[in-house]
Design an enzyme around this catalytic site. Structure first.
Site, short mmCIF file in Angstrom:
data_model
loop_
_atom_site.label_atom_id
_atom_site.label_comp_id
_atom_site.label_asym_id
_atom_site.label_seq_id
_atom_site.Cartn_x
_atom_site.Cartn_y
_atom_site.Cartn_z
N CYS A 98 0.79 -1.15 -0.66
CA CYS A 98 0.31 0.18 0.43
C CYS A 98 0.76 0.84 -0.38
CB CYS A 98 -0.71 -0.50 0.91
SG CYS A 98 -2.61 1.14 1.43
N HIS B 150 -3.56 -5.49 0.92
CA HIS B 150 -3.19 -5.77 2.30
C HIS B 150 -3.17 -7.08 2.62
CE1 HIS B 150 -2.33 -1.64 4.11
NE2 HIS B 150 -3.28 -0.98 2.98
N GLU C 194 -1.33 -8.46 4.75
CA GLU C 194 -1.12 -9.13 6.87
C GLU C 194 -2.50 -8.92 7.27
OE1 GLU C 194 -0.16 -6.31 5.07
OE2 GLU C 194 -1.14 -4.29 6.22
#
Lengths: 231, 80
Positions: free
Chosen positions: A85, A202, A204
């Site tokens: 990002c 994302h 994660e």
């Protein structure tokens, strides 16, 4: 093998990245953007957030942080560097990845799970995935619209450097499945050497079913176990 | 010395903010508006007396930080 997760003033995803890497059995530590000694690490992550408030242009100031000399060195030496990002935006501003991330086509901040299709699996980001695999991971950005000059974009396509594309739930790549207007529905790109990757959504945030998807694990596993100079 | 730098998005790059403002103006009744582009003006004062030297320095600042050549052009104006 340990990841340095860089914290810029305004980064806000660094703890999630460290948590996610540790949850897949990898080592990771936070480093401050002024640290210039990353000799304890063999790979780097630039996490999401709003480094320097996105002032001037997103990533424009962060690319001159002292730590970026080490990021450049890791990139030159073929070691894995991942920008997520805001991290992707910083890598583009630093010239470590081609192109630029502009405002989303519809001028809306997008915060929802999206689908991406794995286009190639020889990069540090996609080695452990299957070509054609569809992953569901959250997108959370206002400037996620990947744009490059026509020549740069042609080269990215030709050389297979677009490794993830926005797609529908069944893997169809079309305008309707493109949340932000990115050229070629590009959600993640790699550099010519295959060791530097930028991803807009994302991974994660998709590591446990509790979060709605654990599809991000395969991407982080790819990164955490990549050898240097893969492609 | 006072310097004004104008950073403009290249014509080939879409300007969603300009489009949004254009639509808003037309909604307000200004239907003669054909297009709107929103640029950035950066005003600096620098410690330099030679205008040529100033221009060179500022050009370097533009190329390194103030403008992104993939999407922007810039113009430098020196107030003498």
């Amino acid at each position: 093998m340990s990841s340095a997760v860089v914290v810029f003033p305004g980064s806000n995803c660094e703890h999630d990245v460290v948590y996610a890497l540790r949850s897949i059995g990898a080592e990771a530590e936070l480093v401050w953007h002024r640290d210039t000694d990353l000799s304890d690490f063999d790979r780097i992550v630039l996490p999401g957030g709003f480094a320097h408030g996105d002032y001037l242009r997103t990533g424009a100031i962060a690319r001159f942080s002292p730590v970026m000399d080490e990021v450049q060195r890791f990139a030159d030496e073929g070691r894995p560097v991942l920008g997520i990002c805001n991290g992707f935006q910083i890598l583009c501003e630093a010239g470590l990845l081609p192109g630029v991330l502009l405002q989303n086509r519809d001028l809306r901040f997008i915060c929802r799970p999206i689908h991406v299709r794995v286009e190639e699996n020889r990069s540090i980001l996609t080695r452990a995935a299957e070509v054609g695999q569809v992953l569901t991971i959250p997108l959370n950005s206002y400037e996620g619209n990947f744009t490059a000059t026509p020549q740069e974009f042609d080269e990215l396509e030709r050389r297979g450097q677009i490794v993830l594309r926005y797609c529908g739930p069944a893997g169809t790549i079309d305008e309707a499945a493109n949340p932000n207007g990115s050229m070629g529905n590009a959600a993640a790109v790699i550099n010519g050497g295959g060791n530097v990757a930028g991803i807009m959504p994302h991974p994660e945030r998709a590591i446990e079913d509790l979060l709605g998807s654990s599809d991000g694990r395969v991407l982080l596993e790819s990164f955490a176990t990549a050898e240097a100079a893969v492609v | 010395m006072n310097i004004t730098v104008r950073v403009r998005r290249r014509p080939s790059i879409a300007d969603p903010a300009g489009s949004a403002v254009s639509k808003a103006l037309r909604d307000l009744g200004y239907d003669q508006i054909a297009s709107v582009r929103i640029d950035r003006t950066i005003r600096m004062t620098i410690d330099e007396t030679d205008p040529e030297a100033a221009k060179l320095k500022v050009r370097e600042m533009c190329e390194r930080l103030l403008a992104n050549p993939v999407m922007e052009d810039f113009e430098i104006e020196i107030e003498e």
